[in-house]
Design an enzyme around this catalytic site. Structure first.
Site, PDB file in Angstrom:
ATOM      1  N   GLU A  82       3.618  -6.665   8.552  1.00  0.00           N
ATOM      2  CA  GLU A  82       3.876  -5.227   8.359  1.00  0.00           C
ATOM      3  C   GLU A  82       4.790  -4.967   7.165  1.00  0.00           C
ATOM      4  OE1 GLU A  82       2.231  -2.772  10.125  1.00  0.00           O
ATOM      5  OE2 GLU A  82       1.151  -4.540  10.851  1.00  0.00           O
TER       6      GLU A  82
ATOM      7  N   ASP B  61     -11.083   0.821 -24.006  1.00  0.00           N
ATOM      8  CA  ASP B  61     -11.128   0.523 -22.578  1.00  0.00           C
ATOM      9  C   ASP B  61     -11.328   1.807 -21.784  1.00  0.00           C
ATOM     10  OD1 ASP B  61     -10.443  -2.112 -22.982  1.00  0.00           O
ATOM     11  OD2 ASP B  61      -8.359  -1.895 -22.340  1.00  0.00           O
TER      12      ASP B  61
ATOM     13  N   PRO C 245       0.825  -1.223   0.000  1.00  0.00           N
ATOM     14  CA  PRO C 245       0.000   0.000   0.000  1.00  0.00           C
ATOM     15  C   PRO C 245       0.854   1.266   0.000  1.00  0.00           C
ATOM     16  CG  PRO C 245      -0.235  -1.222   2.075  1.00  0.00           C
ATOM     17  CD  PRO C 245       0.571  -2.072   1.154  1.00  0.00           C
TER      18      PRO C 245
ATOM     19  N   ARG D  81      -3.933  -9.422 -20.175  1.00  0.00           N
ATOM     20  CA  ARG D  81      -4.887  -9.121 -21.243  1.00  0.00           C
ATOM     21  C   ARG D  81      -4.286  -8.191 -22.292  1.00  0.00           C
ATOM     22  NH1 ARG D  81      -7.480  -4.291 -20.619  1.00  0.00           N
ATOM     23  NH2 ARG D  81      -9.334  -4.816 -21.802  1.00  0.00           N
TER      24      ARG D  81
END
Ligand code: 6GU
Length: 281
Positions: A131, A188, A104, A173
């Site tokens: 962590e 897209d 993150p 893809r």
């Protein structure tokens, strides 16, 4: 393309054999990714990090220096895992693998990142848990290969595994021949790379029947007038983007060729005027 994944949960990816190849039923074995793997366009190997732990308990984590909550994954175990995966590199003399560490606290993973990964020969994913991984692992890896720490959004997952599935699907893809219809990339959401819908979300889509529960397919789509259809689709994409992602409209407005006169009129009519003061530079 070769993709290696190191994790303490190889079962998450549905591992089929001792060589770490994935099962036809797991998240990497079905649908578009599964077909790409079946054709040999992508070769997945999943590795259990605990194989490189040296104690009887197969410990992969320890308490953080400096204190604080949780546990940190050990650099020495990760170092050995990476050494092994890189030594088994598929093509001798090929460009070095790219290490991707989902976290993150990484840089945002975007359609642009996906397109650049689709041009790589070898990606190695390091799935952190707890962590995170001792920061010296990434520092050490950077001395021998390109390394990206990437985040898939502003929320916190329990580990990198789900993020790896997301990233792998976005990348696979885009591999040559995988989607079949190359045109489908340029329409897209986010517009692939260029094309008429660049930087916009995709608008609404319809198929038969023409009337369903008294809802009609918009007439213009049945008109056969391709210019009118393209214009309507862009108008819808502009309106949807203004509602769901006003940040994307501001970004387009700040690009020289981003929004035309008609685009600005459509946005103004929809209640999203784009003028000098609400354009971020
Ligand atoms: Cl890439 N990993 C984890 N653990 N959490 C995340 C993430 C990645 N992206 C957003 N949240």
């Amino acid at each position: 393309m070769r993709i290696d994944i190191v994790t303490i949960f190889p079962g998450y990816f549905g591992v089929a054999d001792a060589g770490g190849r994935v099962a036809e039923s797991g998240p990497l074995g079905v649908s578009l990714i599964g077909k790409a793997a079946g054709r040999g366009d992508v070769d997945f190997r999943v590795h259990d990090l605990r194989s490189w732990a040296s104690d009887v308990h197969h410990t992969v984590d320890d308490t953080p220096f400096g204190g604080g909550p949780g546990m940190v994954m050990k650099a020495d175990v990760w170092g050995k895992a990476l050494d092994h995966v890189l030594a088994a590199a598929p093509v001798p003399g090929a460009a070095p693998a790219r290490l991707v560490v989902p976290t993150p606290s990484g840089r945002p993973f975007t359609q642009e990142t996906a397109a650049s990964y689709a041009g790589e020969g070898h990606l190695v994913f390091a799935c952190g848990r707890y962590e995170g991984i001792d920061s010296r692992l990434v520092a050490d890896a950077r001395t021998r290969m390109p390394v990206d720490e990437v985040s898939i959004g502003d929320y916190v997952l329990a580990g990198g595994e789900a993020a790896v599935v997301v990233i792998v699907e976005a990348v696979c893809r885009l591999l040559p021949g995988v989607l079949g219809n190359e045109q489908s990339h340029s329409d897209d959401s986010f517009g692939g790379t260029g094309g008429a819908m660049s930087g916009l979300l995709e608008g609404p889509v319809y198929t038969r029947p023409r009337t369903w529960r008294e809802h009609e397919v918009p007439d213009v789509l049945l008109s056969g007038n391709h210019r009118a259809i393209a214009r309507w689709q862009r108008d819808e994409a502009l309106r949807r983007t203004a509602v769901n992602r006003p940040d994307l409209i501001r970004r387009l407005a700040a690009t020289p060729e981003g929004l035309g006169k008609r685009d600005r009129q459509v946005l103004a009519d929809a209640g999203f005027p784009v003028d000098a003061e609400n354009v971020a530079h």
